[in-house]
Design a protein around this motif. Structure first.
Motif, PDB file in Angstrom:
ATOM      1  N   GLU A 184      -3.148  -0.231  10.923  1.00  0.00           N
ATOM      2  CA  GLU A 184      -4.457  -0.732  10.998  1.00  0.00           C
ATOM      3  C   GLU A 184      -4.612  -1.996  10.189  1.00  0.00           C
ATOM      4  O   GLU A 184      -5.179  -3.205  10.403  1.00  0.00           O
ATOM      5  N   ASP A 222       1.136   0.244   7.255  1.00  0.00           N
ATOM      6  CA  ASP A 222      -0.082   0.799   7.794  1.00  0.00           C
ATOM      7  C   ASP A 222      -0.676  -0.367   8.992  1.00  0.00           C
ATOM      8  O   ASP A 222      -1.110  -1.341   8.709  1.00  0.00           O
ATOM      9  N   GLU A 252       4.302  -4.211   5.881  1.00  0.00           N
ATOM     10  CA  GLU A 252       3.338  -3.057   5.716  1.00  0.00           C
ATOM     11  C   GLU A 252       3.502  -2.114   6.743  1.00  0.00           C
ATOM     12  O   GLU A 252       3.921  -2.431   8.008  1.00  0.00           O
ATOM     13  N   THR A 285       0.742  -1.232   0.055  1.00  0.00           N
ATOM     14  CA  THR A 285      -0.059  -0.026  -0.109  1.00  0.00           C
ATOM     15  C   THR A 285       0.848   1.177   0.042  1.00  0.00           C
ATOM     16  O   THR A 285       0.369   2.289   0.215  1.00  0.00           O
ATOM     17  N   SER A 328      -5.951   2.008  -0.942  1.00  0.00           N
ATOM     18  CA  SER A 328      -5.378   1.288   0.279  1.00  0.00           C
ATOM     19  C   SER A 328      -6.343   0.309   0.712  1.00  0.00           C
ATOM     20  O   SER A 328      -6.048  -0.951   0.968  1.00  0.00           O
ATOM     21  N   HIS A 386       3.193  10.227  13.248  1.00  0.00           N
ATOM     22  CA  HIS A 386       1.711  10.546  12.568  1.00  0.00           C
ATOM     23  C   HIS A 386       0.898  11.548  13.247  1.00  0.00           C
ATOM     24  O   HIS A 386       0.076  11.938  13.145  1.00  0.00           O
TER      25      HIS A 386
END
Ligand SMILES: Nc1ncnc2c1ncn2[C@@H]1O[C@H](COP(=O)(O)OP(=O)(O)O)[C@@H](O)[C@H]1O
Ligand SMILES: [Mg+2]
Lengths: 253, 315
Positions: free
Chosen positions: A208, A206, A204, A176, A184, A252
């Motif tokens: 989540e 991400d 990965e 992604t 995504s 983030h």
């Protein structure tokens, strides 16, 4: 482990002074979706490159389905059923999307010392290629030259090409990466569909997606595994939170 | 098989038409030089088509392709000198010797890329060039006249200029057809895939090296045949056959015509040699005009003459 598909034993790799892989040992059983996470520069891509055969480790063994593949070249590992996607897209930019995937099909349809028939008119290459494109949601883009596709479509095409080699295991390097939230989500959906059908090693960023998909998670920091286990255990692991998850949350904001 | 009428197809048909009519036109005007010029064009077009196979489709920029012209030519010349005049022996030997050379060069160069590949192919060609200079028995530096063209036992008489021209043209068209089949076959897809992204080719399971090597050998064989033709055309062989500037000329033809199109090199050969001929009538410094002209094509028309016409590079 009886049903282990991929066994990594003490794999080490150094680039000059950088230890990119530090005695990594890891076993992925058949059917598992195993996520590898870790901050940038942790050695995730280097690990995948060693599994795929592009980089030779300085030490350690890699076994695939019981067979020692440590010394096998990239194309032989692909023939055994190890397929990778690239973090930085690596495609045939001057070919159509369908041509790209058809080449991947062709690579696994016997030798290519066939000099006469038009390969673009062979249903046994084109049909499976179309099916692989459809799986990642690119059916409508089959005849577009790849350099004209969007970044997100490139990422999807990466997966379609890996799938078209009829692999037994996928090595996915940040599928992604650089995608918008919608693309995504589409990719996560594709991965969910593949899960169970194939054994997957997934890198990965991400979190989540990782916690939603992974059966087990391995955390890599400075080339070393600092934790490996079920998602809940990883989430609860203090060292991981400090070394990685906390940093992510901080990054983030 | 129906062929759509596109600008490219019209151009191809036009060029083939012109080439087919050359002897008739020349006979009408009593112009034997014209046949000679066009025989040369057609032969060098075969060489350019063969180079384009590895360079345009396979991304293997060989800077030593004229070596095969020399090997093919010397195979004919040496055999003729030793009293073996049968073309049925000479030509297969020319092709086989080229194949052998290509296997050697390819095996040693195809694992390298970019400038290294260019330098290795050039080095091998230079080696053959100097070997030819050392062949005193076969004329050494000065070259050697071939007194008898290849004999085909009454099937065809190569001393007949028109017959020889049509034989060369038929071989050119056959070569184009074969290359066209080849590049669209599974084998051709592998070759083109390796040009586009070799790393990815290996990742999806192709052992690219053996395919590239065979392609390199095919190209060498075809160019070796062109060498055999060229020796027959000039009735002469000399190391100049494989001078590095001739390798450069072949590259120019392939690029000029539009790399990666099967027919492009024919147009490139035609354009370069006709232009060279025309300019040589005006000035002895034709290279001074041709050089910059070539540069302009490379800079502004990346698909060559074909690209100017079609505006793309796929075919
Ligand atoms: N080919 C290479 N040569 C030298 N250093 C490299 C090479 N590949 C990776 N590295 C170094 O190895 C470390 C791990 O890199 P990488 O595997 O790309 O990490 P990740 O994918 O986790 O971000 C980094 O410090 C990187 O700079
Ligand atoms: Mg990485």
């Amino acid at each position: 482990m009886a049903d282990a598909l991929l066994e990594i034993e003490g794999v080490s790799k150094r680039f000059g002074g950088v230890i990119a892989s530090d005695a990594i040992s890891l076993t992925v059983p058949k059917g598992e979706l195993h996520a590898v996470i870790g901050p940038n520069g942790a050695g995730k891509t280097t690990l995948i490159a060693q599994l795929a055969g592009e980089i030779t480790p300085n030490a350690g063994r890699i076994r695939f389905d019981g067979l020692d593949v440590t010394a096998l070249p990239v194309d032989r590992r692909s023939q055994l059923g190890l397929a990778r996607s690239f973090q930085i897209t690596s495609l045939f930019l001057d070919f159509t999307a369908l041509d790209n995937v058809a080449l991947a099909v062709q690579a696994h349809a016997g030798h290519s010392f066939r000099f006469w028939r038009n390969a673009r008119r062979e249903p046994q290459l084109r049909d499976p290629a179309r099916a692989a494109l459809a799986r990642v949601g690119l059916a409508g883009r089959a005849d577009v030259i790849v350099s004209k596709l969007s970044h997100g479509e490139h990422r999807q095409l990466e997966i379609a090409m890996a799938l078209a080699t009829s692999p037994r295991m996928l090595l996915l390097d940040e599928p992604t990466a650089g995608m918008g939230p919608e693309e995504s989500a589409r990719m996560v959906k594709t991965l969910r569909e593949l899960k169970g059908e194939l054994t997957i090693l997934l890198i990965e960023h991400d979190m989540e997606a990782v916690f939603a998909l992974a059966d087990r998670i391995t955390v890599l920091v400075y080339g070393r595994i600092i934790a490996s286990g079920a998602p809940e255990a990883i989430r609860a692991n203090a060292e991981v939170r400090e070394a990685y998850l906390g940093e992510q949350e901080a990054a983030h904001g | 098989m129906s062929v759509p009428l596109t600008p490219r197809n019209a151009l191809v048909a036009g060029v083939i038409g012109i080439l087919a009519l050359v002897p008739i036109y020349a006979a009408a005007g009593g112009n034997t030089f014209m046949i000679s010029l066009f025989t040369r064009i057609v032969i060098l077009a075969i060489a350019a088509v063969s180079l384009n196979l590895i360079m345009g489709f396979g991304g293997m920029v060989s800077f030593g392709h004229a070596a095969y012209l020399g090997i093919g030519g010397y195979a004919v010349g040496i055999l003729a000198k030793e009293g073996v005049n049968s073309g049925f022996l000479q030509w297969p030997l020319a092709v086989a010797a080229s194949a052998l050379f290509a296997v050697t060069v390819g095996a040693l160069s195809l694992r390298t890329r970019g400038v290294y590949f260019i330098m290795i192919t050039l080095a091998f060609a230079q080696m053959v060039y100097y070997v030819a200079i050392g062949l005193d028995r076969y004329g050494g530096d000065d070259g050697m006249t071939i007194y008898k063209r290849s004999q085909f036992g009454g099937v065809i008489d190569l001393s007949n200029k028109t017959a020889f021209y049509y034989l060369c043209l038929a071989l050119l068209l056959a070569a184009i057809y074969l290359v066209w089949r080849l590049v669209h076959s599974r084998f051709g897809m592998v070759i083109q895939g390796a040009r586009s992204n070799e790393r990815r080719m290996r990742a999806i399971g192709f052992p690219t090296y053996r395919y590239k090597l065979l392609c390199f050998v095919f190209a060498g064989m075809l160019c070796g045949l062109a060498g055999a033709l060229l020796a027959n055309h000039t009735d002469f062989i000399s190391p100049a056959l494989m001078h590095w500037t001739r390798s450069g000329d072949l590259i120019v033809m392939a690029v000029l015509g539009g790399m990666g199109t099967v027919f492009g090199p024919v147009i490139g050969a035609l354009a370069l040699l006709v232009l060279e001929e025309a300019l040589s009538g005006i000035t002895q410094y034709s290279q001074i005009i041709l050089g910059p002209l070539f540069l302009l094509v490379v800079l502004f028309a990346r698909g060559g003459i074909d690209g100017l016409l079609v505006g793309g590079r796929h075919g």
